[in-house]
Write an enzyme that holds these catalytic residues in place. Structure first.
Site, mmCIF file in Angstrom:
data_model
loop_
_atom_site.group_PDB
_atom_site.id
_atom_site.type_symbol
_atom_site.label_atom_id
_atom_site.label_comp_id
_atom_site.label_asym_id
_atom_site.label_seq_id
_atom_site.Cartn_x
_atom_site.Cartn_y
_atom_site.Cartn_z
ATOM 1 N N GLU A 422 -40.063 -75.807 35.121
ATOM 2 C CA GLU A 422 -39.660 -76.039 33.727
ATOM 3 C C GLU A 422 -39.787 -74.766 32.900
ATOM 4 O O GLU A 422 -40.395 -74.739 31.820
ATOM 5 C CB GLU A 422 -40.482 -77.180 33.121
ATOM 6 C CG GLU A 422 -40.256 -78.481 33.868
ATOM 7 C CD GLU A 422 -40.873 -79.706 33.200
ATOM 8 O OE1 GLU A 422 -41.577 -79.543 32.193
ATOM 9 O OE2 GLU A 422 -40.639 -80.820 33.690
ATOM 10 N N GLU A 499 -39.466 -83.222 40.472
ATOM 11 C CA GLU A 499 -40.612 -83.868 39.816
ATOM 12 C C GLU A 499 -40.132 -85.167 39.200
ATOM 13 O O GLU A 499 -39.069 -85.201 38.588
ATOM 14 C CB GLU A 499 -41.179 -82.931 38.746
ATOM 15 C CG GLU A 499 -42.495 -83.417 38.166
ATOM 16 C CD GLU A 499 -43.095 -82.401 37.194
ATOM 17 O OE1 GLU A 499 -43.105 -81.198 37.492
ATOM 18 O OE2 GLU A 499 -43.526 -82.843 36.114
HETATM 19 C C1 GAL Z 1 -43.823 -82.111 33.438
HETATM 20 C C2 GAL Z 1 -44.522 -80.841 33.871
HETATM 21 C C3 GAL Z 1 -45.835 -81.146 34.548
HETATM 22 C C4 GAL Z 1 -46.608 -82.133 33.742
HETATM 23 C C5 GAL Z 1 -45.789 -83.369 33.546
HETATM 24 C C6 GAL Z 1 -46.511 -84.464 32.807
HETATM 25 O O1 GAL Z 1 -42.823 -81.859 32.526
HETATM 26 O O2 GAL Z 1 -43.722 -80.119 34.765
HETATM 27 O O3 GAL Z 1 -46.574 -79.966 34.715
HETATM 28 O O4 GAL Z 1 -46.918 -81.556 32.518
HETATM 29 O O5 GAL Z 1 -44.645 -83.027 32.826
HETATM 30 O O6 GAL Z 1 -45.665 -85.556 32.604
#
Ligand code: GAL
Length: 806
Positions: A422, A499
């Protein structure tokens, strides 16, 4: 203090440099001097994380997002006796990771600094060594906060090694083994062929970087030998080279393995390449071992991922590096336990969010059969927190990325290099050049694996990392509703859900709701929902607004072959990022398993989908107010239906249809026994029961292992259960449990998985949380027995014996 003598027999040694360190929490600039008196400092063995030893405090500068524990500056010193023959050898001190901003001195001489806390680095120290006593000093500065979006730990939290090699030797991380599998009987002209007939063949291309630090130009022989998983020598090749003084040299060669045993997640077969350097007189002066595996994989825009020609979905989880109550301090058994728990759930891949992991973690993934997405950064030039790595990125990103690739590129487990998570540069045109540069750095060192980045900007024309046109695969975070049309929107592009999910759950806490909750609701509204228990329901009905429940994303990902796989955020709860709750919440709610290692219920949803073993799991517990309407859920597989009974009376049969991943009944509560039976073709497959528990009466201790190694590192994880008189776990028990340990061990940490507990992890007591807590027992180097006794006011105590042996 005693100063350890490091004997370094030829040809090469690499020995642990973890013992007999002195530590001071605070700044002591004079400590770099070799004459500094550290007598009053604390003696300890590395790896060490001082943050985890501290007290939770809302005012700690790392903030709850960073885990709410102290950070600051710390110094480490160690005195040691130089190896006897150091003058003719290359002596190197290797640090697997120091968080962060380490600076190192040897005998008062400055060796250098390393800002990034997740990089492995080394210093050659031969020329600074003196006969007899030497000192090494390390300053660690984690004082500029906030510095991380999660808990980092502070200190020399990974292993340290002392290597001694010949003046002419293989460079550290200087061997790269590249394997290609070819099928069919192509082996007729192949030298070194030992098996016949040859059905398949692996070509092994080996790059070896040699260096000659100070010897006159000489002629040498290089011998490369491959050993199979049984330790049998299967192929060898030798050739002549010469190396000029003060130069390094890259030599390449090829070997073949007939009928190779392929590395896979089910059968992770490892080979070993030993590179030796032989002098003209026949003496072997260096020997360098490189474990490797042989496998082939492919990402396809339509068909997704395949390993060794077999289609499979990447069923992954993201993991941060902390080990719960043990903090960031590396412990191989603690990492292995995490991976065992993941394996039993059906996980076949890990994303090392968002940084290079400890080297031992990758060794475990090789050995246990996990695919790995190895990630370099969470930010580039643009920051996420005030003092994070963006400050060092311009000067250090090249070295940090190169060192990660060179250190890790022989692991068969690694199938993806991620250049960032991100990254903010995806939103503006600076992303284009940086992406190209980073991909170039990776490809220059390894062309055998795809490069990816975890993206959130979903519009192709607005995503400048994607626009760089340099990545091999599109990595999308969240946005599961876009999976379906991805092939239409991005024709021919390979796709991976890097993710997903970010569901929020607290183990053992149940709260039904007619609609799924998004906590927080959006990016603007202050979070005021929640409850006074600082908990999120384990019914898989709460998620962050950018995420989904576990079931929502998995239902989408499983449907489409073009989704090569997914990495669920996260396998385990981790310290820091306690979203959505404010203080005293200090660890995450995202884990499928809690911080102590106890699975939440969703674990069994995945197990029922991701494994072949028969699963039947029912939730919640069965202690409610008379008459309350309780939702009873069952996750199951390998069956057509589940029938539920309350106190012997059937409440009906249920079956999953369409996208269903569980079945449910609404049951007016009455105390007694809830029983579920899964059936296939009318035949009972599994039976699960949950009973209404009475008052807490006794303690039960269950050790994951009762025999551990007397190596000063091994662990036994002891689950502490609060039971009623009939032996049922009491689901709301929060009794304070005191531990007493006798014998050859100590309590390394305690936990109960509650995200808002402010009890210390280094203690001999812990409150139970929803009926359970955990004591982590560590061995010393003495063999013998450890007796752990747990007691609590009003309960019968319990003891357990753990044996330690060599
Ligand atoms: C994502 C991020 C992670 C964590 C997650 C929590 O956007 O890549 O590191 O922060 O959100 O929901």
């Amino acid at each position: 203090m005693t100063s350890r003598v490091y004997a370094v027999p030829e040809p090469r040694t690499r020995i642990s440099f973890n013992k007999d360190w002195k530590f001071f929490l605070g700044d002591e600039p004079n400590a770099k001097s070799s004459s500094f008196n550290d007598l009053k400092w604390r003696k300890l063995t590395l790896p060490h994380d001082w943050s985890i030893e501290g007290k939770f405090d809302e005012k700690n500068p790392a903030k709850p997002e960073g885990g709410g524990l102290p950070t600051g500056i710390g110094w480490y010193r160690k005195e040691f006796t130089a190896p006897a023959n150091f003058k003719n050898r290359l002596i190197t001190v290797e640090f697997d990771g120091v968080y962060k901003n380490s600076e190192v001195w040897i005998n008062g001489q400055y060796l250098g600094k390393r800002p990034y806390g997740y990089s492995s680095f080394s210093y050659e120290i031969s020329k600074f060594l003196k006969t007899g006593k030497n000192s090494v000093a390390v300053k660690v500065d984690n004082s500029a906060q906030p510095d991380s979006r999660w808990y980092s730990g502070s200190g020399i939290y990974r292993n340290v090694w002392l290597t001694s090699a010949a003046a002419v030797s293989v460079k550290c991380n200087g061997v790269f083994v590249k394997t290609t599998v070819t099928s069919g009987d192509k082996g007729q002209s192949i030298e070194n062929r030992i098996l016949s007939p040859v059905e398949s063949l692996a070509s092994i291309a080996v790059d070896i970087e040699l260096e000659n630090k100070f010897k006159a130009k000489g002629n040498y022989k290089i011998l490369t030998t491959i050993f199979d998983d049984k330790g049998l020598k299967i192929v060898q090749k030798q050739w002549r080279i010469s190396v000029d003084q003060n130069t390094s040299k890259l030599v390449t060669n090829g070997l073949d393995i007939a009928n190779p045993k392929l590395w896979s997640v089910e059968r992770p077969v490892m080979y070993k390449l030993v590179t030796e350097i032989m002098q003209a007189d026949g003496k072997i002066i260096d020997s360098y071992t490189t474990p490797f595996g042989i496998r082939e994989f492919n990402f396809d825009a339509q068909k997704g991922f395949s390993l060794n020609g077999k289609a499979m979905k990447i069923l992954g989880v993201c993991l941060h590096h902390d080990l719960g109550a043990l903090g960031a301090a590396v412990n191989v058994r603690a990492m292995e336990r995490q991976l065992e728990i993941m394996k039993a759930m059906g996980v076949n891949a890990i994303r090392t969010a968002h940084n290079p992991p400890a080297p031992e973690f990758l060794d475990l993934c090789d050995k246990m059969g996990f695919l790995v997405m190895d990630e370099a950064f969470d930010m580039w030039v643009k920051k996420k927190t005030k003092n994070d790595y963006h400050l060092n990125f311009p000067e250090w990103h090249k070295s940090d990325l190169e060192d990660m690739i060179k250190r890790d590129r022989n692991h068969p487990s690694i199938i993806l290099w991620s250049i960032g998570n991100e990254i903010r540069e995806q939103f503006d045109s600076t992303g284009v050049a940086l992406t190209k540069e980073l991909v170039g750095i990776v490809k220059n060192l390894d062309k055998t694996r795809p490069v990816i980045s975890a993206l959130t900007e979903t519009k192709a024309e607005k995503n400048f990392i994607y626009q760089a046109n340099a990545l091999d695969i599109y990595g999308l975070n969240y946005n599961h509703k876009l999976y379906k049309d991805f092939p239409t929107n991005y024709p021919g592009v390979k796709f991976l859900a890097t993710e997903t999910t970010s569901a929020l759950e607290t183990r053992g806490f149940y709260d039904t709701a007619d609609t799924i909750r998004r906590w927080p609701k959006d990016g603007k509204t202050k979070f005021t929902e929640g409850n006074k228990e600082w908990s999120a329901s384990a019914y898989d009905n709460v998620s962050a607004y950018w995420g989904s429940t576990h079931e929502e994303t998995w239902a989408a990902a499983k449907k489409y072959d073009h989704v090569a796989g997914l990495f669920v955020w996260t396998g385990f709860d981790y310290l820091g990022e306690p979203l959505p709750y404010p203080w005293p919440a200090r660890s995450s709610y995202f884990g499928i398993v809690d911080l102590a290692g106890f699975p939440k219920d969703s674990y069994y949803m995945y197990q029922s989908e991701w494994t072949n073993k028969p699963v039947l799991h029912i939730l919640p517990h069965w202690n409610w107010k008379q008459g309350k309407s309780v939702e009873v859920w069952a996750y199951y597989n390998k069956a057509d239906e589940v029938e539920l009974y309350l106190n012997g009376k059937s409440l009906g049969k249920r079956s999953k249809h369409g996208d269903d991943l569980h079945v449910l009944w609404k049951v007016p509560f009455e105390p007694g026994t809830l029983k579920a039976v899964s059936r296939k073709n009318g035949k009972d497959i599994l039976v699960r029961e949950v009973k209404t528990a009475g008052k807490p009466a006794k303690i039960e201790l269950i050790a994951d292992r009762k025999n551990i190694k007397a190596d000063g590192k091994d662990l036994s994880f002891v689950t502490v259960r609060i039971l009623d008189a009939a032996g049922n776990v009491v689901p709301d028990a929060d009794n304070l449990v005191d531990f007493k340990l006798d014998g050859v061990g100590f309590i390394a940490g305690v936990d109960n998985g509650f995200q808002a507990s402010l009890e210390p992890f280094k203690a001999n007591y812990r409150k139970a949380f929803h009926g359970v807590c955990l004591a982590i027992v560590q061995s010393t180097e003495k063999t013998g027995t450890i007796k752990l006794t747990a007691s609590s006011a009003g309960l019968s105590p319990s003891s357990i014996i753990i044996k330690t042996g060599k």
